[in-house]
Motif scaffolding. Sequence first.
Motif, PDB file in Angstrom:
ATOM      1  N   GLN A 307      38.110  48.869  48.150  1.00  0.00           N
ATOM      2  CA  GLN A 307      37.658  49.576  46.964  1.00  0.00           C
ATOM      3  C   GLN A 307      38.747  50.496  46.424  1.00  0.00           C
ATOM      4  N   LEU A 308      38.644  50.765  45.136  1.00  0.00           N
ATOM      5  CA  LEU A 308      39.481  51.807  44.543  1.00  0.00           C
ATOM      6  C   LEU A 308      38.947  53.147  45.011  1.00  0.00           C
ATOM      7  N   ILE A 328      39.535  43.243  44.761  1.00  0.00           N
ATOM      8  CA  ILE A 328      39.092  44.640  44.844  1.00  0.00           C
ATOM      9  C   ILE A 328      37.667  44.729  44.325  1.00  0.00           C
ATOM     10  N   PHE A 329      36.790  45.400  45.074  1.00  0.00           N
ATOM     11  CA  PHE A 329      35.382  45.442  44.707  1.00  0.00           C
ATOM     12  C   PHE A 329      34.904  46.891  44.581  1.00  0.00           C
ATOM     13  N   GLY A 330      33.629  47.027  44.178  1.00  0.00           N
ATOM     14  CA  GLY A 330      33.041  48.349  44.045  1.00  0.00           C
ATOM     15  C   GLY A 330      33.266  48.955  42.666  1.00  0.00           C
ATOM     16  N   PRO A 331      32.864  50.216  42.480  1.00  0.00           N
ATOM     17  CA  PRO A 331      32.988  50.869  41.170  1.00  0.00           C
ATOM     18  C   PRO A 331      34.398  51.399  40.913  1.00  0.00           C
ATOM     19  N   ILE A 332      34.673  51.646  39.648  1.00  0.00           N
ATOM     20  CA  ILE A 332      35.913  52.339  39.278  1.00  0.00           C
ATOM     21  C   ILE A 332      35.663  53.830  39.429  1.00  0.00           C
ATOM     22  N   PRO A 333      36.364  54.512  40.308  1.00  0.00           N
ATOM     23  CA  PRO A 333      36.096  55.944  40.509  1.00  0.00           C
ATOM     24  C   PRO A 333      36.421  56.757  39.261  1.00  0.00           C
ATOM     25  N   THR A 334      35.556  57.732  38.957  1.00  0.00           N
ATOM     26  CA  THR A 334      35.806  58.585  37.787  1.00  0.00           C
ATOM     27  C   THR A 334      37.049  59.436  37.973  1.00  0.00           C
ATOM     28  N   SER A 335      37.511  59.561  39.207  1.00  0.00           N
ATOM     29  CA  SER A 335      38.743  60.329  39.456  1.00  0.00           C
ATOM     30  C   SER A 335      39.942  59.683  38.779  1.00  0.00           C
ATOM     31  N   LEU A 336      39.833  58.393  38.421  1.00  0.00           N
ATOM     32  CA  LEU A 336      40.907  57.740  37.686  1.00  0.00           C
ATOM     33  C   LEU A 336      41.138  58.448  36.351  1.00  0.00           C
ATOM     34  N   GLY A 337      40.081  59.057  35.836  1.00  0.00           N
ATOM     35  CA  GLY A 337      40.191  59.779  34.577  1.00  0.00           C
ATOM     36  C   GLY A 337      41.042  61.028  34.667  1.00  0.00           C
ATOM     37  N   LYS A 338      41.382  61.471  35.866  1.00  0.00           N
ATOM     38  CA  LYS A 338      42.225  62.658  36.028  1.00  0.00           C
ATOM     39  C   LYS A 338      43.707  62.361  35.833  1.00  0.00           C
ATOM     40  N   GLU A 346      45.768  47.720  34.268  1.00  0.00           N
ATOM     41  CA  GLU A 346      45.380  46.316  34.396  1.00  0.00           C
ATOM     42  C   GLU A 346      44.616  46.129  35.696  1.00  0.00           C
ATOM     43  N   ILE A 347      43.299  45.945  35.589  1.00  0.00           N
ATOM     44  CA  ILE A 347      42.465  45.734  36.783  1.00  0.00           C
ATOM     45  C   ILE A 347      41.588  44.503  36.600  1.00  0.00           C
ATOM     46  N   TYR A 348      41.981  43.609  35.711  1.00  0.00           N
ATOM     47  CA  TYR A 348      41.172  42.429  35.404  1.00  0.00           C
ATOM     48  C   TYR A 348      41.193  41.420  36.553  1.00  0.00           C
ATOM     49  N   ASN A 349      40.185  40.551  36.525  1.00  0.00           N
ATOM     50  CA  ASN A 349      40.047  39.471  37.511  1.00  0.00           C
ATOM     51  C   ASN A 349      39.980  40.004  38.941  1.00  0.00           C
ATOM     52  N   ASN A 350      39.025  40.918  39.144  1.00  0.00           N
ATOM     53  CA  ASN A 350      38.704  41.421  40.470  1.00  0.00           C
ATOM     54  C   ASN A 350      37.196  41.271  40.687  1.00  0.00           C
ATOM     55  N   LEU A 351      36.661  42.031  41.623  1.00  0.00           N
ATOM     56  CA  LEU A 351      35.223  42.008  41.904  1.00  0.00           C
ATOM     57  C   LEU A 351      34.602  43.367  41.627  1.00  0.00           C
ATOM     58  N   LEU A 352      35.149  44.074  40.673  1.00  0.00           N
ATOM     59  CA  LEU A 352      34.685  45.419  40.358  1.00  0.00           C
ATOM     60  C   LEU A 352      33.297  45.378  39.722  1.00  0.00           C
ATOM     61  N   GLU A 353      32.530  46.427  39.974  1.00  0.00           N
ATOM     62  CA  GLU A 353      31.178  46.503  39.428  1.00  0.00           C
ATOM     63  C   GLU A 353      30.840  47.964  39.158  1.00  0.00           C
ATOM     64  N   GLY A 354      29.680  48.169  38.529  1.00  0.00           N
ATOM     65  CA  GLY A 354      29.264  49.523  38.222  1.00  0.00           C
ATOM     66  C   GLY A 354      29.499  49.885  36.760  1.00  0.00           C
ATOM     67  N   SER A 373      38.809  42.993  32.085  1.00  0.00           N
ATOM     68  CA  SER A 373      37.976  41.796  31.933  1.00  0.00           C
ATOM     69  C   SER A 373      37.797  41.050  33.250  1.00  0.00           C
ATOM     70  N   ASP A 374      36.818  40.123  33.255  1.00  0.00           N
ATOM     71  CA  ASP A 374      36.531  39.269  34.419  1.00  0.00           C
ATOM     72  C   ASP A 374      36.193  40.076  35.661  1.00  0.00           C
ATOM     73  N   ASN A 375      35.257  41.012  35.485  1.00  0.00           N
ATOM     74  CA  ASN A 375      34.655  41.750  36.584  1.00  0.00           C
ATOM     75  C   ASN A 375      33.138  41.745  36.356  1.00  0.00           C
ATOM     76  N   SER A 376      32.444  42.679  36.963  1.00  0.00           N
ATOM     77  CA  SER A 376      30.991  42.811  36.745  1.00  0.00           C
ATOM     78  C   SER A 376      30.678  44.235  36.315  1.00  0.00           C
TER      79      SER A 376
END
Length: 415
Positions: A307-308, A328-338, A346-354, A373-376
């Motif tokens: 996960q990120l 890479i799976f799971g949610p994109i952490p809001t800490s990325l916004g910091k 570029e995080i396309y074509n992974n298994l990200l969700e949320g 793109s190409d996530n959930s």
Amino acid sequence: MAIIILLVLIILAIADVNSNNEISSNSYSGCPENEKQALLVFKEGLIDDANRLASWDPHHHPDCCIWFGVVCGNMTGHILSLNLSFPPLDDIVDIDSYLMSMLKGKINPCLSNLKHLRYLDLSNNAFEGLLPYQLGNLSNLESLNLRGEDKFNEAGLLYVENLQWLSGLSLLKHLDLSLVDLSRASNWLQLVNTRLPSLEELHLSNCFLQLGRPLLNVNLSTLAVLDLSYNFFTNQMNLGWVSKLNSLVVLNLAGSDISSAIFNISTLNELYLSWNDLEGKLPRAVGKLCNLRFESLAFASCQLSGQLTDQLEHFKNLKELSLNDNSIFGPIPTSLGKLANLEKVEIYNNLLEGVVSEKHFANHTKLRFFEGSDNSLVLRANPYWLNAIIGTRVLSLANNLLSGEIPDCWFKSYD
């Protein structure tokens, strides 16, 4: 005493007049004939469909210092720089015109007659054949760029029998032979290490390189940029010398079967490791990066999982992040916004969700490109707020779990 002083002044005045006459007689009078002829012989071996070298006409333009791509010394007229590089393709240029404008043909050994040359750039053209070893006679050369064009031309159009001629270029600071076939130059690393003491940038991408025997004593103390990408080395143990480059700022080993030793370089600001078989969890790979001053990190197509995590928020200077084409799976952490300095993600074509919300972008005033793109992923944000960022940036969330109507305000910005 006054008479002696007067005589001295007269003598000095006469000397000054003679000096001025000498300077006047030796003042610039056009480029030397032998250097002009060298350029004309070089031109004869080229295919110039777009007539880029139209100014290289000794009848209409006798002084080669005003020819396209040529820069001469103000006083001597000697050619100091020859730049016939071609800009990379962009979305505006017509492809047919682009291909026609490339210089083609062979690089003539006559260029070695430009003895005062400091800068030679023939990059992004379509030269082919044997690279003349006589270029090693350009002992004043500080920058040599013979990089091939890789959008429409295959690597290896230019090739060398060996690189022994580099021994004559001890002043070289910048060397780019990317897409030149160097497969026959088995001792390239030893030559670069021992014969180019002033080297600051080395670009040997997609050159069919072989690593050869390990480098024990590293002399490249001034090397700041190293690009050995897409050589797909088979003996990764011999890359250990890279970790001994104490001045390295940019390292590109994409497509190189790297070893973990490269993570220990504390001076790095940019690291490109895409298309390597790292096979592990993302936190493990990121945790090995001892330098938190990175501006660019690329781990695309590295078979990473996990996960990120909030570890990424420590890279305060990060401008570009590429993690696409992994698992890479799971949610994109809001800490990325910091990460307020981010310009490209570029995080396309992974298994990200949320959920992707405004919190992920609120501090990204510099963000120009977000490709997820190409996530959930589910987009949950005020459409009017999104409209403000779409006008100047690329936001791609294709093939995700998006639903609902497209707001009219998104279209009005393009009217």
